[in-house]
Design a protein around this motif. Structure first.
Motif: not given
Length: 504
Positions: A440-441, A93-101, A424-428, A290-295
């Motif tokens: 579910p979360l 999940a952090w690999v996904g979020s790292a892009f947006y950092f 997008n950092i939060i979403g994943p 953008s939360i749905p996009n991040g997840g």
């Protein structure tokens, strides 16, 4: 503060004055063309087709290729990416979020780059460099090197989407922008990644996901060269149009009162961004939407894989998500354009945003409530949960159309895309590995995000409606561009310009 009656009198007294700090680059050219005979409808249509054929394919690829690069880890995850990098717990999940950092850290510096340097040449440079970084990511063997490359890729992409919208506002009127945004902002990257991802499945395991990074990186390098050759920086410097067409291109933008470009940085406009209520409404809207996009960007392939499909088939089954995103973009943006032409006195952009978000919300409810063994139904619900893209693009177009003053425009773009990064950092992080494949979360977070997006958009629409009514009381010339000589191409902001009206 927004314009009051006294502000209107003050502005009318300042004929030709510039409050923003330096005239727009089109100002001198507009004066030079002052004796040019007016253009007719045929000339305008001919020019518009010329612009569409030159600009839209490039702007489309400017969105498609970064989107393709952005989702490389989610496709790679189907081919041993997590195992080869020994990712544990929530590290994927952090690999996904790292892009947006990286994107977030470079949002505001990239705004300065877009204002001070030639836009097209800047985009050419970052696209070429990120191609090399993407190739480098294919050689990573652990978590930390992969995180570093993802942060760098995010920073390199930061100028691209904002630059696209700035270029669009240089060439197209506010009425024309929605349909063009819909044409170039699509989800068709999944058709490329799906096909390529399926093909690399035939390679030996040790080269499978790495080859995917190398291929997408090589394509990005080649495309960066194309951008440098064929994308113009602005209408004033464009070499593919004649002098007469340059006059038509600039005159078409006069009534919008948004200007073309200004290389002079204005501190006044910078601070105005943060005093503008629209800034914070659009900031929070982009946080929620953008939360749905991040997840989904990072976990949709794993959701499909969890339904019992093989890795190769999962990559192919991801392709319809891009079709739904593109359908959403076309329905919402073409709908806005059609209604603006058909119902000239009605404002319906926000209505299309809200309607599109409700489609995504219903799909998310179904994805959460359908039985796990309802494979087809859950797959269809997953596809329709991607309908958020159209509303997101319409909202970006509203943001661009409702902002005047070049420093204010580029700064506000940085704020809005900064919100996109935070989201997008939060979403994943809402998608916990232990909760696969239902998550579910994550589904709950998406539902709350949709609801908050709708409420925020309603508040934005209300603000714009009230501000337009206030301005109508002190200025009845907004629709008559012949009396705009006091504000045309003077780099005034939407707050400073009595003739400016908001779209909502």
């Amino acid at each position: 503060m927004p314009i009051s009656a006294s502000d209107g009198d003050h502005l009318r007294a300042r004929k030709g004055a510039n409050v923003g700090g330096g005239a727009d680059i089109a100002a001198a050219l507009a004066d030079q063309f002052s004796n040019e005979p007016d253009y007719d409808r045929e000339e305008e249509v001919k020019l518009r087709w010329k612009l569409d054929l030159r600009l839209i394919p490039i702007l489309w690829l400017n969105i498609v290729l970064p989107a393709m690069d952005k989702i490389t880890p989610s496709t790679a995850a189907l081919y041993g990416f997590r195992e080869d990098l020994d990712l544990k717990g929530e590290e994927y999940a952090w690999v996904g979020s790292a892009f947006y950092f990286g994107y977030l850290l470079w949002c505001f510096p990239s705004a300065q780059i877009l204002q001070r340097l030639p836009i097209a040449k800047s985009m050419c440079a970052v696209m070429t460099i990120w191609g090399f970084v993407l190739i480098g990511a294919g050689f990573a063997h652990s978590f930390i090197p992969m995180i570093i490359t993802r942060v760098l890729l995010g920073a390199l992409e930061a100028p691209v989407a904002p630059g696209n919208f700035i270029i669009m506002t240089m060439w197209y009127t506010r009425e024309e922008q929605p349909i063009r945004a819909g044409l170039f902002y699509t989800g068709l990257a999944t058709l490329i990644t799906g096909t390529c991802g399926w093909a690399v499945g035939f390679l030996p395991r040790e080269y499978g996901w790495r080859s995917f990074f190398w291929i997408t990186g090589g394509v990005s390098i080649l495309y960066g060269v194309v951008v440098g050759i064929f994308l113009p920086d602005n209408p004033v410097k464009a070499k593919f149009i004649t002098e007469r067409e340059r006059f038509v291109a600039i005159e078409r933008m006069r009534a919008d009162q948004t200007g073309i470009e200004n290389k002079t940085f204005s501190r006044t406009q910078l601070w105005e961004v943060f005093k503008d209520p629209k800034t914070w409404l659009m900031f929070f809207f982009n946080i929620w939407v953008s939360i749905p996009n991040g997840g989904l960007t990072n976990f949709a392939p794993l959701i499909i894989n969890g339904l019992g499909f093989s890795s190769q088939r999962s990559t192919l089954l991801m392709m319809p998500t891009g079709v739904i995103q593109t359908l959403s973009s076309y329905v919402c943006n073409f709908g806005v354009y059609y209604c603006a032409k058909r119902f000239t006195n009605m404002q319906l952009r926000g209505a299309f945003v809200i309607g599109g978000l409700m489609v995504g919300m219903i799909a998310t409810v179904l994805l959460y409530t359908l039985p796990l063994d309802s494979y087809t139904s859950r797959l269809l619900a997953l596809y329709w949960s991607y309908f958020y893209l159209g509303p997101y693009i319409v909202a970006l177009g509203m943001n661009s159309a409702n902002t005047a003053g070049h420093t204010k425009k580029v700064t506000l773009n940085a704020v809005v895309f900064g919100a996109y990064c935070v989201s997008n950092i939060i979403g994943p992080q809402f998608f916990k590995s232990a909760q696969a494949p239902l998550y579910p979360l994550g589904m709950g977070a998406m539902l709350v995000a949709y609801a908050l997006s709708i409420v925020t958009m309603m508040l934005y629409m209300l603000y714009c409606w009230r501000e337009n009514r206030r301005r109508d009381k002190v200025d009845d010339t907004a629709s008559d561009q012949r009396v705009h000589a006091d504000t045309d191409f003077q780099d005034l902001t939407d707050f400073e310009n009595i003739h400016f009206r908001y779209v909502w």
